[in-house]
Design a protein around this motif. Sequence first.
Motif, short mmCIF file in Angstrom:
data_model
loop_
_atom_site.label_atom_id
_atom_site.label_comp_id
_atom_site.label_asym_id
_atom_site.label_seq_id
_atom_site.Cartn_x
_atom_site.Cartn_y
_atom_site.Cartn_z
N THR A 1 1.21 0.70 -15.15
CA THR A 1 -0.13 1.18 -15.49
C THR A 1 -0.07 2.01 -16.78
O THR A 1 0.94 2.66 -17.06
N ASN A 2 -1.14 1.93 -17.54
CA ASN A 2 -1.24 2.62 -18.83
C ASN A 2 -0.06 2.31 -19.75
O ASN A 2 0.43 3.18 -20.47
N GLY B 1 -5.30 -1.05 -15.52
CA GLY B 1 -5.67 -1.05 -14.10
C GLY B 1 -4.90 0.00 -13.31
O GLY B 1 -4.25 0.88 -13.87
N ASN B 2 -4.96 -0.15 -11.99
CA ASN B 2 -4.35 0.83 -11.11
C ASN B 2 -3.08 0.33 -10.45
O ASN B 2 -2.50 1.01 -9.60
N GLU B 3 -2.66 -0.86 -10.77
CA GLU B 3 -1.42 -1.40 -10.21
C GLU B 3 -0.64 -2.09 -11.33
O GLU B 3 -1.16 -2.29 -12.42
N ASP C 1 -4.64 7.43 -21.86
CA ASP C 1 -5.36 6.19 -21.57
C ASP C 1 -6.03 5.66 -22.82
O ASP C 1 -6.68 6.39 -23.56
#
Lengths: 437, 437, 437
Positions: free
Chosen positions: A54-55, A135-137, A235
Amino acid sequence: MQRRDAQQCRLRRISASKPSHRMRSQGGVTEIWDPAEDQFQCAGFAPMRDTIQTNSLSLPKFFPAPRLVYIEQGTGVMGISYPGCPETYHKDQQFSSGQGQRGMSGDQHQKVHRILRGDVVAVPAGAAHWCYNDGNEELIAVSVLDLNNNANQLDQNLRGFMLAGGQSRHGQERYERSSQRYAGQSEWSHEETFHNIFRGFDEELMAEAFNVPRETVKRMRQDSNRGLIVKCREDMRIMSPDQEEQEEFEYSPRNGLEETFCTMKIKHNIELQRQADVYTKQGGRINIANQQKLPILQFLDMSAERGHLMPNALYTPHWSMTDNRVVYALRGELNAQIVDERGNTIMNERVREGEMFVIPQFYATLMRAGNDGFEWVSFKSSSQPMKNPMAGSISVMRAMPIDVISNAYQISPSEAEQLKTNRDPQSMLLSPARTSS
Amino acid sequence: MQRRDAQQCRLRRISASKPSHRMRSQGGVTEIWDPAEDQFQCAGFAPMRDTIQTNSLSLPKFFPAPRLVYIEQGTGVMGISYPGCPETYHKDQQFSSGQGQRGMSGDQHQKVHRILRGDVVAVPAGAAHWCYNDGNEELIAVSVLDLNNNANQLDQNLRGFMLAGGQSRHGQERYERSSQRYAGQSEWSHEETFHNIFRGFDEELMAEAFNVPRETVKRMRQDSNRGLIVKCREDMRIMSPDQEEQEEFEYSPRNGLEETFCTMKIKHNIELQRQADVYTKQGGRINIANQQKLPILQFLDMSAERGHLMPNALYTPHWSMTDNRVVYALRGELNAQIVDERGNTIMNERVREGEMFVIPQFYATLMRAGNDGFEWVSFKSSSQPMKNPMAGSISVMRAMPIDVISNAYQISPSEAEQLKTNRDPQSMLLSPARTSS
Amino acid sequence: MQRRDAQQCRLRRISASKPSHRMRSQGGVTEIWDPAEDQFQCAGFAPMRDTIQTNSLSLPKFFPAPRLVYIEQGTGVMGISYPGCPETYHKDQQFSSGQGQRGMSGDQHQKVHRILRGDVVAVPAGAAHWCYNDGNEELIAVSVLDLNNNANQLDQNLRGFMLAGGQSRHGQERYERSSQRYAGQSEWSHEETFHNIFRGFDEELMAEAFNVPRETVKRMRQDSNRGLIVKCREDMRIMSPDQEEQEEFEYSPRNGLEETFCTMKIKHNIELQRQADVYTKQGGRINIANQQKLPILQFLDMSAERGHLMPNALYTPHWSMTDNRVVYALRGELNAQIVDERGNTIMNERVREGEMFVIPQFYATLMRAGNDGFEWVSFKSSSQPMKNPMAGSISVMRAMPIDVISNAYQISPSEAEQLKTNRDPQSMLLSPARTSS
C-alpha cells in the motif's frame, strides 16, 4: 520488419512452475519465471508477478515486447505514457500534492487509469508505465511479455529498462532459487536486467538535456537502495476520472483516424460472472479479453482468458489453432494433461495456486478441476485465439459424418453418434461424472 | 510467409564504423560495411555506398531485401523495373542514341526517374534497378538493405544478383581492409556475391531463350573486367520527364486499385529546409520520409530521416519503440551515447563524416553535435517509426504526474516540475548550454 | 505473433528428389520427402504424397502449418472441420449408412467437399481434415506444408497430429530409404510423428469427457495396425452437394463479415485448358491458383501453379520476387538450371516424373522441356506470387532503355534491341528452336 531467433520447441516434459527469481524492493516484491525454461522459451513468454505494498509505486519502466497484465488483487492507478498523446486529462484542482509549490495551472500529465481486481491491462512494446497502489491491501499484478512478438526486433531475451530505481549491481538485492519441481539449468540471470538506464549517460550531458541541476540528475541515476518498487513519502492523491465516466469514454465507437493509441481503451475487466462468454451449468464459466472486447489487443496480438471450473468439472479436450498459452493458477487445483504429436503425455500433473504452465500451439490438452474447483487466467499469443474442441457440441467429432467416425475407430454408427452427441449441449466446459463407464 | 534466422543482439559495444570492403569498378567504387559486424547483424542491415563517376552506369542488379537509397551527392537517372508495368513512358523523339539504327517507333521502356541530392529512393526486394550519372560531378548513393524484412524468405546473408558485369572471381578486383576502429573478425566475404548470374546458365540455352546470337550471350555473361559500374561509350541522353511534371503526376491522390507499384512514387526529397518536420531554433531540424510522405514505404516497411543539429545542440535522450536505426554521418561531428538495459554505456564515441552506427530498438541514446554542428541521414526498419523522448515538451517526464516523478527520484515537487518543463517548448532537438548546473 | 527458427539457405547444390520415407497403411501409402533436406529446410516446405485406395479413408489429422493439396489422380470427398461452423449442410435422407440405427433427424455434420483431379485444396493450419476415396481408381494427393508460415508459432519441425489411427511405435510399419540421387544425412525420422494423440490422455478421463463407454475410448486410442489410411467396411455413401450448385454457392461475392472460413471456397481446379492464365502457341500453358482465384489463400499465404510445357519448349529465365517454390513433376522430363548470387550453377539436372525440387526466392532459373513435353504443379510460399522474367515481352530487358542494355553488355544498340524484342510476343513460355545461333 520482424525479428527472429533460434527458437526451438523440443518439449519432452512440461511442468507447472513457480517463479525462479525474486527481487525484493522497498515497496514490494517482483517475481520472475525463468524465461529460459523450455516451455517459456518455446512460447517466447516472460511471466512476472509484482506485489506492490500500500502507498507504494512500481517505478516507471518499459519492455521490448507487448505486456499483458492481470490484476489479481487490489486496486491502484496506472500510467502508460505514449509519445505525442495530450497531457490535459488532469489538472489544477484535481491535482494537488498538498505542498502548494506549484502555480495555479497545476500539473498536466497524460491520462492515468484506475485499475482493480480482474482487469486485463494492455501495455504496448516500448511504452513507459508505472503503477501506484492507493488501496488498502497489497496490489498483485501477474503479467506476461510476448518476446516473439513482431513488435520486438531485438532477440528473444528478456530486457527490463528502468527509468528510475533499478536493482543494485552490488548484491544488495536478494533472490532465492525456488526449491520446486523445476530443476532445469538456466543461463538467464535476472541480475542482467532491470537496471536504471540513466546510469549509462554522462551526468553533465543529462543535466544539460533536461536543463536541471546536476543534483537532480544524480537522484535520477540512483539505483542502489530502493529497487523496482518504492514506498511513497505520503499518500499520492492521484485522481483518476470517475470510474463510470471513464468507461463511457473508453467505450466510444470507433471513429476512424482519431482512434489512436491515445484514446484507445487499455483495460477490460474479466471478472464479472454476468459477462461470461462461456457458461455451463455445473461446468463453469470463461470470460475473454480479445480484440473484439479490447481493440488495442489487435496491435499487441495478445489476449487473455479468465476461467472458473466447478469442482471436478472438465475443460474439453482441445488444441489451439492460433496461439501459445500460459496458464496461471489463481485458486484451487487442476489436473492437466498435455499430449504431443508423438502421442506422448508431456504433462500430467496437479497444478496448484500460484503456478504457471504453457500449453503449446497445436498440442492437445485435457484438464479437470480438483474437489474445490479451479480458477485461472491464461495469456495467449494471438488477439483472436481459436480453439478446436474434441468433445462437446462444437467439437471436431460433431463436424464429421458418422460414417467417417465409425470407420476411423472401427465402432458402430450408434457408438459414433454417442461420440458426437453425448455431451450435448455442453461445449467447452463439461460437468463432472456423467461418464457411462 | 516469413523467413527467420538465428539473430542475436548481444551487443556489448557499438562503434561508429567505416566500410570494410571496397570494390573498384571501371566507372566508380562500391563500398560495403561488413554485414556480419555485430551491430549490423543484430539489426539485419547491410549498408553500402556507391560512388558513380560522370557518364557512368551502375549496372542492373537486384537484392533479396528492400533497399532504401539516399543520394548524398550529384544527379542522375535511375530505373527500377517491375514486371508487368507499362513500357510507354518514353519513346520516339524523346529517345535517341544518335546512332539511328532504330526505326520510327523508337525505344519503349519503363519509366526512368530523375534523382538528385537529398532524394530517398525506395527499391522493393527483388526489383532490378540501375543508375546512370548524367551530371557533372560524382554521384554518391548511400543505401541500406533490410535483410530481416518479411519480403526476404531466404536467410539473413547479403546477396547481390548482378544482371550485367559483376566482380571477377580471379582477383582482378581490389579491396582494402579498412584500418579503423572496428577490429572484429568477420566470416563474410564480398567475394561471395555480386557476380553475374547469367554465367550460371548454359550458353546455348540462353541464346535460344533470348533468340539472339551466341555472341550476344557471351557478352551478357562477361564479368571479368568492368566490375559493377561501367563507363559509358558516349553520353546517354536518357530523357526523364520534366521534374515538376513528374512530381505532379507522382503526387496524384490514391485511387484504389490503380495505385500499384507501377504508378507509385518511388522517391521523396528530404533536403529542403522549408519542409522540415521538426524545427528548433538553435537546435536544428529534421526531415522525414515515412509512409505518409512516400506511400510505397508501407510495402517496404522502412523509412528515413535527414537531420541537422546546430553547433553543440542535443538530440533529446530517447528510445525507439518501433525500429532499429542506422545513422550515417554526412557532415560535422557527433558525440553519441547509447545505453543498454543493464545501464551500461555501450557506445560513447565521437562520430565523424562517412561513419555509420546502429541504434538498436529500445536502447536509449543521447547525442550532442560538435562545434561545427552535425548532419546525418538515418535508415529505419519501420515505415511508421515512433520515438519516445525523455526530455522536452512531449517527453515521458511530461506525461507523468509530478507526484510520481517526485517519489520515483526522491526529489521535491518543484524539482519534479523542472524535469517536466525546463526544456519547454523544445521537444526533439535541444539548443545547447541552457544547463543550470 | 510469429515463430522463428535457425533457418539457413546455404545451398551449394539442389537436386530433384523422391520421397525419402514411406508409410504403408491398410488402405494406402503415405510418402514423405525429407523435410531436413537442405532445399526443403531452406524453404520451410514439407512435401508429402498420399495414395488412397478405393473405398478407403485417410484418417482425420491436423498439421501445425497451412497445407496446400493437389489432387493428382482420382476423385473423393474431403472434410475440413473448423470450430464453430454450422453443421447443417447435410442431413436426414441425404445421409444414410443403411444401418438404420439413427433416428429421424439423421446425421448433421459440417460441409464435405467433392474433390477431383486437378483440384487445389487449401487446409488452414490446425484444421482437422480427412479424405475418402469413393471413386474407381486410386486417389493420389500431393501436398506441401509451409512450416515457415506465420500461422505456425512452434518451430520448423514437421509434426502430424493424428485424431485416429496412427503409425505404430513398434516397428510394424515399414519404410524404405529411397536409393536415389539424394544422399544427404538427415536427423529427421518419420517415426517421431503421425501418432494418435488420444494415446496420451488418461483413458478414464477421456471416457468422462466424451461421456462414452471406456470400450469406445480404447478404440479411439488404437493405433497399432491400420496406419494412416484405412479400408472402409462398406461403401460410405457420403453425399456431397451437386457439383455446380456447390460452385455457385462458393463463388458468391464477398459480403463483409459473413465471409468467414465457414463459407469460403476451399478449392480451385487448375486443370482446365480453357481457363489457362498464360498460353503460348508451341510453348505451353499455365493455370494459377492464387488469392484472386481462391480468396482463402490470402489467409494461408500460399498459392499453386499447374503448368504444361510443349516438347522442347522453354520456361523463360526468371526469378521470383516473392516466394520459395517447390516444383513437382507430373509427366515428362525437364532440364532445370538454377543459378545463385555467385553465378554458380547449383542445379543442372534432368527432372523426371514424381520428383520434386525447390527454386529458392530470388535465385534465377531457366528450364526446358524434354522431347515429350513436361507437366508440373508447383507450390509457393506467397498468395500473390510475382516472377521477374528476363527474356520475352514483359521482361526486365524490355523494361530497360536500349542505351542501358547496350552499355551494360558492350553491344550495339541493334543487338540490344534484339535482346528486348526477339521473343515477341511471347512472355513466360517460349516456343523451342527459334535460336538464330
